[in-house]
Scaffold this active site. Structure first.
Site, PDB file in Angstrom:
ATOM      1  N   PHE A  14       0.827  -1.212   0.000  1.00 57.30           N
ATOM      2  CA  PHE A  14       0.000   0.000   0.000  1.00 57.30           C
ATOM      3  C   PHE A  14       0.866   1.270   0.000  1.00 57.30           C
ATOM      4  CE2 PHE A  14      -2.226   2.798   3.299  1.00 57.30           C
ATOM      5  CZ  PHE A  14      -2.839   3.598   2.350  1.00 57.30           C
ATOM      6  N   ILE A  15       1.752   1.393   0.973  1.00 64.67           N
ATOM      7  CA  ILE A  15       2.554   2.616   1.058  1.00 64.67           C
ATOM      8  C   ILE A  15       3.604   2.637  -0.057  1.00 64.67           C
ATOM      9  CG2 ILE A  15       4.212   3.894   2.501  1.00 64.67           C
ATOM     10  CD1 ILE A  15       2.451   2.931   4.915  1.00 64.67           C
ATOM     11  N   TYR A 145       4.088  -7.102  18.034  1.00 64.67           N
ATOM     12  CA  TYR A 145       4.301  -6.216  16.878  1.00 64.67           C
ATOM     13  C   TYR A 145       5.006  -4.926  17.307  1.00 64.67           C
ATOM     14  CZ  TYR A 145       3.220  -2.659  13.415  1.00 64.67           C
ATOM     15  OH  TYR A 145       3.318  -1.620  12.522  1.00 64.67           O
ATOM     16  N   GLY A 271      -6.556  -5.867  24.031  1.00 69.71           N
ATOM     17  CA  GLY A 271      -5.406  -4.964  23.921  1.00 69.71           C
ATOM     18  C   GLY A 271      -5.675  -3.693  23.133  1.00 69.71           C
TER      19      GLY A 271
END
Ligand code: UDP
Length: 309
Positions: A14-15, A145, A271
């Protein structure tokens, strides 16, 4: 702009695919190499200014090393990005984000590449710290992550001081925009649900706050950081807080009466970060980062792209 030749890892994503289009727009055509494992995009998503493309993985050091030869900069966008998946499988997340980044940094060191720009994250490094977040805050990641991104930043800083080349970690907030077909993130997911005429699920009560930045603004920030040879850690976002309820109000206006959608509420995700947005002063002061596309402009551009697909 002094960079002549650069390698973009994860360039089909995407980026990356947006960045390559922006790079063409500012005259960097003809000097790009893309390495991508095609999990989040394919070369068909790339514009024609990519001169070299290789299907491969940042976990494969010899490939990264070979493609780094002769580069003036590496823009390292390849990475694992899903928080919940990292909780299920922290080892894969580590291998891609930490091992993959270590490979990129070692390749840069060995090939004499003077500058590495890395995609990091804002929200996942800080959990529910008091917003707005900024570069002076102590990161305390709540998920594997977030930990993997913090480890990346640590290695980048260490390689910079140990081997004497510049590294720039750019901490992105929630990025949205065209070419986000495969993204699981909120805006892309909501538009896909609307197009499929399926209800949208809001986790919690919709009061959670994020910093939604238009991908074009973010890509300008990446290119500005390259041009200014900035090093260190910088937050790139819109600088504005938006609740999910407010985002959905914007989206309802953008899609119009032809695309009605129902909103259902589900329990908070495990979370869940309740409130995060960022300050952008450091990037503004250092390399002139000035995001200009508001949700009123960026959401219609994104919706039009989804409609055209
Ligand atoms: N979200 C939601 N429904 C969805 C997807 C996302 O309510 O179908 C909310 C999610 O709970 C979060 C926000 O939208 O508060 C942004 O989610 P995303 O997964 O895009 O990014 P992150 O949570 O990593 O910031």
């Amino acid at each position: 702009m002094t960079v002549q030749r650069f390698l973009i890892t994860g360039g089909c994503g995407f980026i990356g695919s947006n960045l390559i289009r922006r790079a063409a727009a500012v005259g960097l055509s003809g000097h790009l190499t893309v390495l991508d494992n095609e999990t989040m995009g394919t070369p068909a998503d790339l514009p024609s200014n990519v001169v070299a493309y290789e299907r491969g993985d940042v976990r494969d050091f010899p490939t990264v090393r070979r493609l780094s030869e002769g580069c003036d900069a590496i823009i390292h966008l390849a990475g694992h990005t899903r928080v919940l998946e990292s909780i299920d499988d922290p080892v894969s997340d580590f291998e891609i984000n930490v091992r993959g980044t270590l490979n990129v940094l070692m390749a840069a060191r060995d090939a004499g590449v003077p500058h590495v720009v890395l995609a990091s994250t804002g929200g996942a490094l800080f959990g529910s710290e008091t917003a707005p977040i900024h570069e002076g805050m102590l990161p305390q990641p709540l998920s594997p992550y977030g930990a993997s991104k913090l480890a990346m930043e640590g290695y980048a800083h260490a390689f910079s001081s140990s081997y004497g080349f510049r590294t720039t970690a750019l901490r992105f907030t929630n990025v949205y925009g065209p070419y986000s077909r495969l993204k699981g993130s909120a805006v892309a997911h909501f538009f896909r649900q609307i197009l499929a005429r399926q209800p949208i699920t809001v986790y919690g009560d919709g009061s959670q706050v994020r910093d939604f930045v238009y991908v074009g603004d973010l890509c300008d920030g990446i290119l500005q950081s390259l041009g200014a040879s900035a090093s260190g850690v910088y937050h790139l976002g819109s600088g504005h807080p938006t609740s999910i309820t407010s985002l959905l109000e914007h989206i309802r206006r953008v899609v119009g009466p032809d695309w009605p959608f129902e909103v259902r509420y589900a329990p908070w995700r495990t979370g869940e970060v309740i409130r995060t947005f960022t300050t952008i002063e450091k990037a503004a002061d250092t390399f002139g980062y000035r995001p200009a596309v508001t949700l009123e402009t960026g959401l219609p551009l994104t919706w039009r792209w989804f409609l055209d697909q």
